[in-house]
Design a protein around this motif. Structure first.
Motif, mmCIF file in Angstrom:
data_model
loop_
_atom_site.group_PDB
_atom_site.id
_atom_site.type_symbol
_atom_site.label_atom_id
_atom_site.label_comp_id
_atom_site.label_asym_id
_atom_site.label_seq_id
_atom_site.Cartn_x
_atom_site.Cartn_y
_atom_site.Cartn_z
ATOM 1 N N HIS A 65 0.858 -1.192 0.000
ATOM 2 C CA HIS A 65 0.000 0.000 0.000
ATOM 3 C C HIS A 65 0.891 1.237 0.000
ATOM 4 O O HIS A 65 2.033 1.176 0.471
ATOM 5 C CB HIS A 65 -0.945 -0.008 1.214
ATOM 6 C CG HIS A 65 -0.206 -0.031 2.521
ATOM 7 N ND1 HIS A 65 0.237 -1.214 3.091
ATOM 8 C CD2 HIS A 65 0.186 0.957 3.358
ATOM 9 C CE1 HIS A 65 0.867 -0.936 4.227
ATOM 10 N NE2 HIS A 65 0.851 0.383 4.409
ATOM 11 N N HIS A 67 1.916 5.458 0.781
ATOM 12 C CA HIS A 67 1.762 6.567 1.728
ATOM 13 C C HIS A 67 2.384 7.797 1.077
ATOM 14 O O HIS A 67 3.485 7.690 0.532
ATOM 15 C CB HIS A 67 2.552 6.323 3.024
ATOM 16 C CG HIS A 67 2.049 5.196 3.866
ATOM 17 N ND1 HIS A 67 1.012 5.331 4.736
ATOM 18 C CD2 HIS A 67 2.480 3.920 3.994
ATOM 19 C CE1 HIS A 67 0.812 4.187 5.374
ATOM 20 N NE2 HIS A 67 1.684 3.295 4.926
ATOM 21 N N HIS A 109 4.803 0.120 0.377
ATOM 22 C CA HIS A 109 5.427 -0.932 1.191
ATOM 23 C C HIS A 109 4.399 -1.925 1.724
ATOM 24 O O HIS A 109 3.199 -1.701 1.652
ATOM 25 C CB HIS A 109 6.241 -0.310 2.339
ATOM 26 C CG HIS A 109 5.414 0.260 3.447
ATOM 27 N ND1 HIS A 109 5.938 0.619 4.667
ATOM 28 C CD2 HIS A 109 4.090 0.568 3.544
ATOM 29 C CE1 HIS A 109 4.991 1.084 5.452
ATOM 30 N NE2 HIS A 109 3.861 1.076 4.798
ATOM 31 N N GLU A 111 3.686 -4.370 5.337
ATOM 32 C CA GLU A 111 4.035 -4.544 6.749
ATOM 33 C C GLU A 111 3.373 -5.853 7.189
ATOM 34 O O GLU A 111 2.151 -5.922 7.292
ATOM 35 C CB GLU A 111 3.502 -3.366 7.566
ATOM 36 C CG GLU A 111 4.171 -2.039 7.208
ATOM 37 C CD GLU A 111 3.293 -0.826 7.449
ATOM 38 O OE1 GLU A 111 3.579 -0.078 8.392
ATOM 39 O OE2 GLU A 111 2.319 -0.619 6.708
HETATM 40 FE FE FE Z 1 2.034 1.452 5.801
#
Ligand code: FE
Ligand code: FJE
Length: 290
Positions: A65, A67, A109, A111
């Protein structure tokens, strides 16, 4: 008493202006978060955009996703998470470690859990001012052993950002921020200075505490308290168990916030541009093709 100790006594203690309980909601893939800032009743709290207490177990996680326009601070409370971005930056943070990620002009990135069982932590999104929104992405990773920790009079503090009990954090923040992880033993009383014009909040992680007014009712885990202005905050542990909470403060940016999910800019035109950049893998998102 030294001069420093005398001047640390608060002249204008802050009061609680709002109190919210957080509830579990689904996020990412099979993950759950308790969102305090960033939910409907509390869209933003300048300069803060989101505060999530997350809980995630493999094979769940937060797959690729983007940012843009802010910073994310991930602080691990239990377990481990591995992040990997589109520029090949990869790392794992474990209990007590933190990752301070300045997304700036853009990062894509993932996570994901990196150990058995449930991973728990906090993720805070901090806005960047218009002049910093398009800076190059940057990471600061701080391992638990390198987090400054001080203990005094029944109070233990881990200094994630800013300064407490005379100890400073090594983290550099674009938007001036303090982020302190306090543990108070039963009977402990804390007086913590906060720059007068910063916004600040307390989020309780464990136990129950009395905040701002001695006679107020206790606040339990998973509640957030938004503080009014003043030169600091007082807390008491009048219970028989440990009290753990974070105190976070930041200088308000005072600019318009236009948010579209993980993109936070100042105007709708900038948001439209960012969505296009992401869609067409240009202006910082070149690596998102792979
Ligand atoms: Fe994130
Ligand atoms: C995100 C949905 C998301 N809180 N706490 C939409 F889930 C996310 C996202 C996270 C997240 C990740 C971690 Cl490790 C911890 C989180 C939301 O990744 F960014 C958008 N836009």
């Amino acid at each position: 008493m030294s001069k420093a100790e005398i001047s640390s006594v608060l002249r204008e203690p802050r009061f609680v202006v709002k109190k919210f309980q957080t509830r579990i909601q689904a996020e990412g893939v099979g993950a759950v978060v308790r969102r305090s800032i960033g939910r409907f009743e509390l869209r933003h709290f300048d300069p803060f955009l989101v505060l999530d207490e997350f809980s995630v177990t493999a094979p769940g996680g937060f797959p690729d996703h983007p940012h843009t326009g802010f910073e994310t601070v991930t602080y691990m409370l239990q377990g481990a998470m591995t992040h990997e971005d589109f520029a090949g930056h990869k790392g794992t943070i474990r209990t007590g470690d933190l990752q301070w990620m300045t997304a700036g002009r853009g990062i894509v990135h993932s996570e994901m859990p990196a150990s058995q069982g449930t991973q728990k932590g906090l993720q805070l999104w901090i806005n960047l001012s218009s002049k910093h929104k398009m800076i190059e992405p940057r990471y600061q990773e701080l391992l638990s052993k390198d987090v400054a920790e001080v203990a005094k009079d029944g109070i233990k503090v881990r200094v994630i950002a800013g300064e407490a009990l005379g100890t400073k954090s090594a983290i550099y923040t674009r938007t001036p921020i303090m982020y302190l992880d306090f543990t108070l033993k039963p009977g402990a009383h804390l007086q913590q200075p906060i720059p007068s014009l910063w916004n600040s909040f307390i989020y309780v992680l464990e136990g129950e505490g009395i905040f701002c007014k001695q006679e107020s009712s206790p606040t339990k885990a998973h509640y957030i308290l938004l503080l009014g202005f003043g030169d600091g905050v007082e807390a008491w542990n009048k219970s028989s168990k440990l009290l753990r909470f974070i105190l976070v403060g930041g200088e308000p940016i005072g600019e318009p916030v236009v948010q579209y999910g993980p993109f936070v800019m100042n105007t709708q035109e900038e948001i439209d541009q960012t969505i296009d950049d992401y869609e067409y893998c240009i202006n910082g998102f070149e690596n998102a093709k792979h």
